[in-house]
Design a protein around this motif. Structure first.
Motif, mmCIF file in Angstrom:
data_model
loop_
_atom_site.group_PDB
_atom_site.id
_atom_site.type_symbol
_atom_site.label_atom_id
_atom_site.label_comp_id
_atom_site.label_asym_id
_atom_site.label_seq_id
_atom_site.Cartn_x
_atom_site.Cartn_y
_atom_site.Cartn_z
ATOM 1 N N GLY A 169 0.785 -1.226 0.000
ATOM 2 C CA GLY A 169 0.000 0.000 0.000
ATOM 3 C C GLY A 169 0.815 1.272 0.000
ATOM 4 N N MET A 170 2.121 1.175 -0.267
ATOM 5 C CA MET A 170 2.972 2.363 -0.220
ATOM 6 C C MET A 170 2.843 3.177 -1.500
ATOM 7 N N ASP A 171 2.929 4.486 -1.354
ATOM 8 C CA ASP A 171 2.935 5.400 -2.486
ATOM 9 C C ASP A 171 4.131 5.065 -3.398
ATOM 10 N N PRO A 172 3.941 5.066 -4.731
ATOM 11 C CA PRO A 172 5.027 4.677 -5.635
ATOM 12 C C PRO A 172 6.312 5.494 -5.468
ATOM 13 N N THR A 173 6.184 6.791 -5.235
ATOM 14 C CA THR A 173 7.385 7.606 -5.057
ATOM 15 C C THR A 173 8.152 7.190 -3.808
ATOM 16 N N LYS A 174 7.455 7.051 -2.687
ATOM 17 C CA LYS A 174 8.117 6.638 -1.451
ATOM 18 C C LYS A 174 8.652 5.219 -1.558
ATOM 19 N N ALA A 175 7.919 4.361 -2.275
ATOM 20 C CA ALA A 175 8.393 2.993 -2.482
ATOM 21 C C ALA A 175 9.688 2.996 -3.301
ATOM 22 N N GLY A 176 9.757 3.884 -4.291
ATOM 23 C CA GLY A 176 10.974 3.994 -5.091
ATOM 24 C C GLY A 176 12.156 4.469 -4.266
ATOM 25 N N TRP A 177 11.932 5.441 -3.410
ATOM 26 C CA TRP A 177 13.009 5.920 -2.546
ATOM 27 C C TRP A 177 13.432 4.840 -1.560
ATOM 28 N N ALA A 178 12.450 4.128 -1.025
ATOM 29 C CA ALA A 178 12.770 3.038 -0.093
ATOM 30 C C ALA A 178 13.605 1.975 -0.787
ATOM 31 N N LEU A 179 13.242 1.629 -2.017
ATOM 32 C CA LEU A 179 14.011 0.659 -2.786
ATOM 33 C C LEU A 179 15.457 1.114 -2.942
ATOM 34 N N ASP A 180 15.637 2.374 -3.259
ATOM 35 C CA ASP A 180 16.983 2.937 -3.432
ATOM 36 C C ASP A 180 17.798 2.842 -2.142
ATOM 37 N N ARG A 181 17.197 3.210 -1.016
ATOM 38 C CA ARG A 181 17.933 3.207 0.255
ATOM 39 C C ARG A 181 18.276 1.788 0.717
ATOM 40 N N ILE A 182 17.344 0.859 0.527
ATOM 41 C CA ILE A 182 17.611 -0.525 0.929
ATOM 42 C C ILE A 182 18.716 -1.118 0.068
ATOM 43 N N PHE A 183 18.653 -0.849 -1.230
ATOM 44 C CA PHE A 183 19.679 -1.355 -2.142
ATOM 45 C C PHE A 183 21.051 -0.800 -1.763
ATOM 46 N N LEU A 184 21.119 0.494 -1.469
ATOM 47 C CA LEU A 184 22.392 1.101 -1.096
ATOM 48 C C LEU A 184 22.933 0.481 0.197
ATOM 49 N N TYR A 185 22.058 0.218 1.147
ATOM 50 C CA TYR A 185 22.471 -0.397 2.406
ATOM 51 C C TYR A 185 23.082 -1.779 2.163
ATOM 52 N N ILE A 186 22.430 -2.591 1.344
ATOM 53 C CA ILE A 186 22.922 -3.941 1.071
ATOM 54 C C ILE A 186 24.274 -3.890 0.371
ATOM 55 N N VAL A 187 24.365 -3.079 -0.673
ATOM 56 C CA VAL A 187 25.599 -3.004 -1.459
ATOM 57 C C VAL A 187 26.757 -2.484 -0.617
ATOM 58 N N ALA A 188 26.523 -1.419 0.151
ATOM 59 C CA ALA A 188 27.592 -0.825 0.947
ATOM 60 C C ALA A 188 28.091 -1.792 2.011
ATOM 61 N N ASP A 189 27.171 -2.500 2.661
ATOM 62 C CA ASP A 189 27.580 -3.440 3.698
ATOM 63 C C ASP A 189 28.354 -4.608 3.092
ATOM 64 N N ALA A 190 27.895 -5.118 1.951
ATOM 65 C CA ALA A 190 28.588 -6.220 1.286
ATOM 66 C C ALA A 190 29.981 -5.785 0.825
ATOM 67 N N TYR A 191 30.088 -4.573 0.309
ATOM 68 C CA TYR A 191 31.395 -4.085 -0.134
ATOM 69 C C TYR A 191 32.338 -3.903 1.051
ATOM 70 N N GLU A 192 31.836 -3.366 2.150
ATOM 71 C CA GLU A 192 32.679 -3.215 3.335
ATOM 72 C C GLU A 192 33.167 -4.579 3.816
ATOM 73 N N ASN A 193 32.282 -5.578 3.775
ATOM 74 C CA ASN A 193 32.678 -6.920 4.179
ATOM 75 C C ASN A 193 33.838 -7.429 3.320
#
Length: 244
Positions: free
Chosen positions: A142-166
Protein backbone atom coordinates in the motif's frame (compact mmCIF):
# COMPACT_ATOMS: atom_id res chain seq x y z
CA UNK A 1 51.30 -21.72 -71.13
CA UNK A 2 51.78 -22.23 -67.40
CA UNK A 3 54.89 -24.13 -66.42
CA UNK A 4 54.65 -26.10 -63.18
CA UNK A 5 57.21 -25.48 -60.48
CA UNK A 6 59.95 -28.05 -60.14
CA UNK A 7 59.75 -30.34 -57.10
CA UNK A 8 62.44 -28.47 -55.19
CA UNK A 9 60.46 -25.23 -55.48
CA UNK A 10 57.09 -26.60 -54.44
CA UNK A 11 55.63 -24.66 -51.47
CA UNK A 12 55.99 -26.61 -48.26
CA UNK A 13 52.72 -27.76 -46.71
CA UNK A 14 51.56 -25.60 -43.85
CA UNK A 15 49.92 -26.98 -40.78
CA UNK A 16 46.40 -25.73 -40.53
CA UNK A 17 45.75 -23.85 -37.33
CA UNK A 18 42.71 -24.93 -35.42
CA UNK A 19 40.10 -22.24 -35.56
CA UNK A 20 39.25 -20.81 -32.16
CA UNK A 21 35.63 -20.89 -31.24
CA UNK A 22 34.27 -17.35 -31.07
CA UNK A 23 34.02 -15.75 -27.65
CA UNK A 24 30.66 -15.10 -26.09
CA UNK A 25 29.58 -12.45 -23.65
CA UNK A 26 28.80 -15.10 -21.03
CA UNK A 27 32.33 -16.52 -21.29
CA UNK A 28 33.81 -13.06 -20.84
CA UNK A 29 31.68 -12.32 -17.79
CA UNK A 30 32.46 -15.67 -16.16
CA UNK A 31 36.18 -15.15 -16.73
CA UNK A 32 35.97 -11.71 -15.15
CA UNK A 33 34.18 -13.16 -12.10
CA UNK A 34 36.95 -15.74 -11.73
CA UNK A 35 39.49 -12.93 -11.67
CA UNK A 36 37.48 -11.13 -9.00
CA UNK A 37 37.38 -14.26 -6.86
CA UNK A 38 41.16 -14.63 -7.06
CA UNK A 39 42.40 -11.04 -7.22
CA UNK A 40 39.56 -8.57 -6.61
CA UNK A 41 37.56 -6.25 -8.82
CA UNK A 42 40.40 -3.79 -9.40
CA UNK A 43 42.35 -6.55 -11.18
CA UNK A 44 39.67 -6.77 -13.88
CA UNK A 45 40.49 -5.00 -17.12
CA UNK A 46 39.70 -5.75 -20.74
CA UNK A 47 43.31 -6.77 -21.33
CA UNK A 48 43.43 -8.95 -18.23
CA UNK A 49 40.22 -10.77 -19.18
CA UNK A 50 41.43 -11.20 -22.77
CA UNK A 51 44.57 -12.88 -21.44
CA UNK A 52 42.35 -15.60 -19.97
CA UNK A 53 41.53 -16.57 -23.57
CA UNK A 54 45.05 -16.00 -24.92
CA UNK A 55 43.83 -13.20 -27.14
CA UNK A 56 43.89 -9.43 -27.33
CA UNK A 57 41.51 -6.95 -25.74
CA UNK A 58 40.11 -6.07 -29.16
CA UNK A 59 38.46 -9.52 -29.26
CA UNK A 60 36.28 -8.51 -26.34
CA UNK A 61 34.95 -5.27 -27.78
CA UNK A 62 32.58 -7.07 -30.11
CA UNK A 63 30.72 -8.24 -27.00
CA UNK A 64 31.46 -5.66 -24.29
CA UNK A 65 31.78 -1.93 -24.94
CA UNK A 66 34.28 -1.17 -22.16
CA UNK A 67 35.29 -2.01 -18.62
CA UNK A 68 32.37 -0.11 -17.11
CA UNK A 69 29.91 -2.23 -19.06
CA UNK A 70 31.79 -5.36 -18.05
CA UNK A 71 31.44 -4.36 -14.39
CA UNK A 72 27.69 -3.97 -14.83
CA UNK A 73 27.42 -7.31 -16.61
CA UNK A 74 29.31 -8.98 -13.77
CA UNK A 75 27.02 -7.51 -11.14
CA UNK A 76 23.96 -8.48 -13.13
CA UNK A 77 25.23 -12.03 -13.48
CA UNK A 78 25.53 -12.55 -9.72
CA UNK A 79 22.00 -11.16 -9.28
CA UNK A 80 20.82 -14.20 -11.24
CA UNK A 81 21.35 -16.24 -8.03
CA UNK A 82 19.06 -14.12 -5.84
CA UNK A 83 15.79 -16.01 -5.21
CA UNK A 84 12.54 -14.08 -5.51
CA UNK A 85 9.76 -14.88 -3.02
CA UNK A 86 6.17 -15.27 -4.14
CA UNK A 87 4.45 -12.10 -2.87
CA UNK A 88 2.52 -12.43 0.38
CA UNK A 89 1.10 -9.02 1.38
CA UNK A 90 0.57 -10.20 4.96
CA UNK A 91 4.34 -10.79 5.27
CA UNK A 92 5.65 -7.91 3.16
CA UNK A 93 8.18 -6.68 5.72
CA UNK A 94 9.69 -10.11 6.33
CA UNK A 95 9.76 -10.81 2.61
CA UNK A 96 11.69 -7.62 1.95
CA UNK A 97 14.16 -8.68 4.63
CA UNK A 98 14.44 -12.14 3.09
CA UNK A 99 15.16 -10.61 -0.30
CA UNK A 100 17.70 -8.22 1.22
CA UNK A 101 19.45 -11.07 3.06
CA UNK A 102 19.60 -13.17 -0.09
CA UNK A 103 21.06 -10.29 -2.06
CA UNK A 104 23.62 -9.59 0.65
CA UNK A 105 24.72 -13.22 0.85
CA UNK A 106 25.12 -13.47 -2.92
CA UNK A 107 27.22 -10.31 -3.05
CA UNK A 108 29.42 -11.44 -0.18
CA UNK A 109 30.12 -14.73 -1.97
CA UNK A 110 31.53 -12.85 -4.97
CA UNK A 111 34.31 -10.83 -3.40
CA UNK A 112 34.04 -7.11 -3.98
CA UNK A 113 31.75 -7.20 -7.03
CA UNK A 114 29.31 -5.12 -4.97
CA UNK A 115 31.63 -2.16 -5.61
CA UNK A 116 30.56 -2.28 -9.27
CA UNK A 117 27.02 -1.31 -8.26
CA UNK A 118 27.97 1.76 -6.24
CA UNK A 119 27.09 5.09 -7.89
CA UNK A 120 25.25 3.08 -10.53
CA UNK A 121 21.67 2.13 -11.25
CA UNK A 122 21.86 -1.52 -12.32
CA UNK A 123 19.68 -2.06 -15.38
CA UNK A 124 20.57 -5.61 -16.33
CA UNK A 125 17.73 -8.13 -16.56
CA UNK A 126 18.62 -10.04 -13.40
CA UNK A 127 19.20 -6.95 -11.26
CA UNK A 128 15.95 -5.42 -12.49
CA UNK A 129 14.13 -8.66 -11.66
CA UNK A 130 15.21 -8.19 -8.03
CA UNK A 131 14.36 -4.49 -8.04
CA UNK A 132 10.95 -5.12 -9.56
CA UNK A 133 10.21 -7.80 -6.94
CA UNK A 134 11.12 -5.57 -4.00
CA UNK A 135 9.29 -2.59 -5.51
CA UNK A 136 6.26 -4.81 -5.98
CA UNK A 137 6.34 -5.89 -2.33
CA UNK A 138 6.33 -2.24 -1.25
CA UNK A 139 3.52 -1.33 -3.63
CA UNK A 140 1.54 -4.39 -2.58
CA UNK A 141 1.76 -3.24 1.02
CA UNK A 142 0.00 0.00 0.00
CA UNK A 143 2.97 2.36 -0.22
CA UNK A 144 2.94 5.40 -2.49
CA UNK A 145 5.03 4.68 -5.64
CA UNK A 146 7.39 7.61 -5.06
CA UNK A 147 8.12 6.64 -1.45
CA UNK A 148 8.39 2.99 -2.48
CA UNK A 149 10.97 3.99 -5.09
CA UNK A 150 13.01 5.92 -2.55
CA UNK A 151 12.77 3.04 -0.09
CA UNK A 152 14.01 0.66 -2.79
CA UNK A 153 16.98 2.94 -3.43
CA UNK A 154 17.93 3.21 0.26
CA UNK A 155 17.61 -0.52 0.93
CA UNK A 156 19.68 -1.36 -2.14
CA UNK A 157 22.39 1.10 -1.10
CA UNK A 158 22.47 -0.40 2.41
CA UNK A 159 22.92 -3.94 1.07
CA UNK A 160 25.60 -3.00 -1.46
CA UNK A 161 27.59 -0.82 0.95
CA UNK A 162 27.58 -3.44 3.70
CA UNK A 163 28.59 -6.22 1.29
CA UNK A 164 31.39 -4.09 -0.13
CA UNK A 165 32.68 -3.21 3.34
CA UNK A 166 32.68 -6.92 4.18
CA UNK A 167 34.86 -7.59 1.14
CA UNK A 168 37.33 -4.92 2.27
CA UNK A 169 37.73 -6.63 5.63
CA UNK A 170 38.35 -9.94 3.87
CA UNK A 171 41.01 -8.34 1.67
CA UNK A 172 42.77 -6.67 4.57
CA UNK A 173 42.57 -9.19 7.36
CA UNK A 174 42.16 -12.65 5.95
CA UNK A 175 40.90 -14.88 3.21
CA UNK A 176 38.02 -16.38 5.16
CA UNK A 177 35.10 -15.20 7.31
CA UNK A 178 36.65 -17.05 10.25
CA UNK A 179 39.85 -14.99 10.01
CA UNK A 180 37.84 -11.78 9.78
CA UNK A 181 35.87 -12.82 12.87
CA UNK A 182 39.13 -13.43 14.76
CA UNK A 183 40.32 -9.99 13.74
CA UNK A 184 37.11 -8.36 14.93
CA UNK A 185 37.24 -10.07 18.29
CA UNK A 186 40.76 -8.76 18.76
CA UNK A 187 40.10 -5.32 17.33
CA UNK A 188 36.84 -4.67 19.20
CA UNK A 189 38.54 -5.68 22.45
CA UNK A 190 41.26 -3.12 21.83
CA UNK A 191 38.72 -0.49 20.82
CA UNK A 192 36.65 -1.14 23.95
CA UNK A 193 39.75 -0.75 26.14
CA UNK A 194 40.60 2.46 24.31
CA UNK A 195 37.14 3.94 24.84
CA UNK A 196 37.24 3.04 28.52
CA UNK A 197 40.61 4.78 28.88
CA UNK A 198 39.37 8.10 27.50
CA UNK A 199 39.08 11.06 29.89
CA UNK A 200 35.54 11.21 31.22
CA UNK A 201 35.71 15.00 31.23
CA UNK A 202 35.83 15.05 27.41
CA UNK A 203 34.14 11.82 26.30
CA UNK A 204 31.84 10.72 29.11
CA UNK A 205 29.50 8.61 26.97
CA UNK A 206 32.16 6.80 24.98
CA UNK A 207 34.05 5.97 28.17
CA UNK A 208 30.98 4.74 30.02
CA UNK A 209 29.64 2.55 27.24
CA UNK A 210 32.64 1.03 25.53
CA UNK A 211 31.21 -2.47 25.91
CA UNK A 212 27.91 -1.56 24.25
CA UNK A 213 29.59 0.37 21.44
CA UNK A 214 31.76 -2.59 20.45
CA UNK A 215 29.22 -5.38 20.93
CA UNK A 216 27.74 -7.51 18.13
CA UNK A 217 29.30 -9.00 15.02
CA UNK A 218 28.81 -7.99 11.39
CA UNK A 219 25.78 -10.20 10.88
CA UNK A 220 24.02 -8.90 14.00
CA UNK A 221 24.66 -5.32 12.96
CA UNK A 222 23.43 -6.00 9.42
CA UNK A 223 20.20 -7.44 10.79
CA UNK A 224 19.79 -4.49 13.14
CA UNK A 225 20.17 -2.02 10.31
CA UNK A 226 17.78 -3.99 8.14
CA UNK A 227 15.18 -3.93 10.90
CA UNK A 228 15.57 -0.17 11.25
CA UNK A 229 15.07 0.37 7.54
CA UNK A 230 12.24 -2.03 6.85
CA UNK A 231 10.28 -1.77 10.08
CA UNK A 232 10.28 2.00 9.73
CA UNK A 233 8.53 1.74 6.37
CA UNK A 234 5.27 0.73 8.01
CA UNK A 235 4.59 4.33 9.05
CA UNK A 236 4.64 5.37 5.37
CA UNK A 237 1.66 3.17 4.53
CA UNK A 238 -1.72 4.91 4.83
CA UNK A 239 -3.92 3.46 7.51
CA UNK A 240 -6.87 1.47 6.29
CA UNK A 241 -10.16 3.36 6.72
CA UNK A 242 -12.13 2.33 9.77
CA UNK A 243 -15.06 0.11 8.95
CA UNK A 244 -18.43 1.56 9.73
Amino acid sequence: MDIPLPPWRQPSPTRARAARPPLTRDQIVRAALRIVAAEGLDAVSMRRVAAEFDTGASSLYAHVANKDELYQLMFDEICRDIPIPAPDPARWQEQIKELARSGYEVMVRHGDVAKAAMAQIPTGPHAMRVSDAMFGLLLGAGMDPTKAGWALDRIFLYIVADAYENSLYLQRFGDSPERVHEYFVEFTGQLRDYYESLPASHYPHLRAHGEALTSGDGRQRFEFGLDMLVDGLARLIPAAPASE
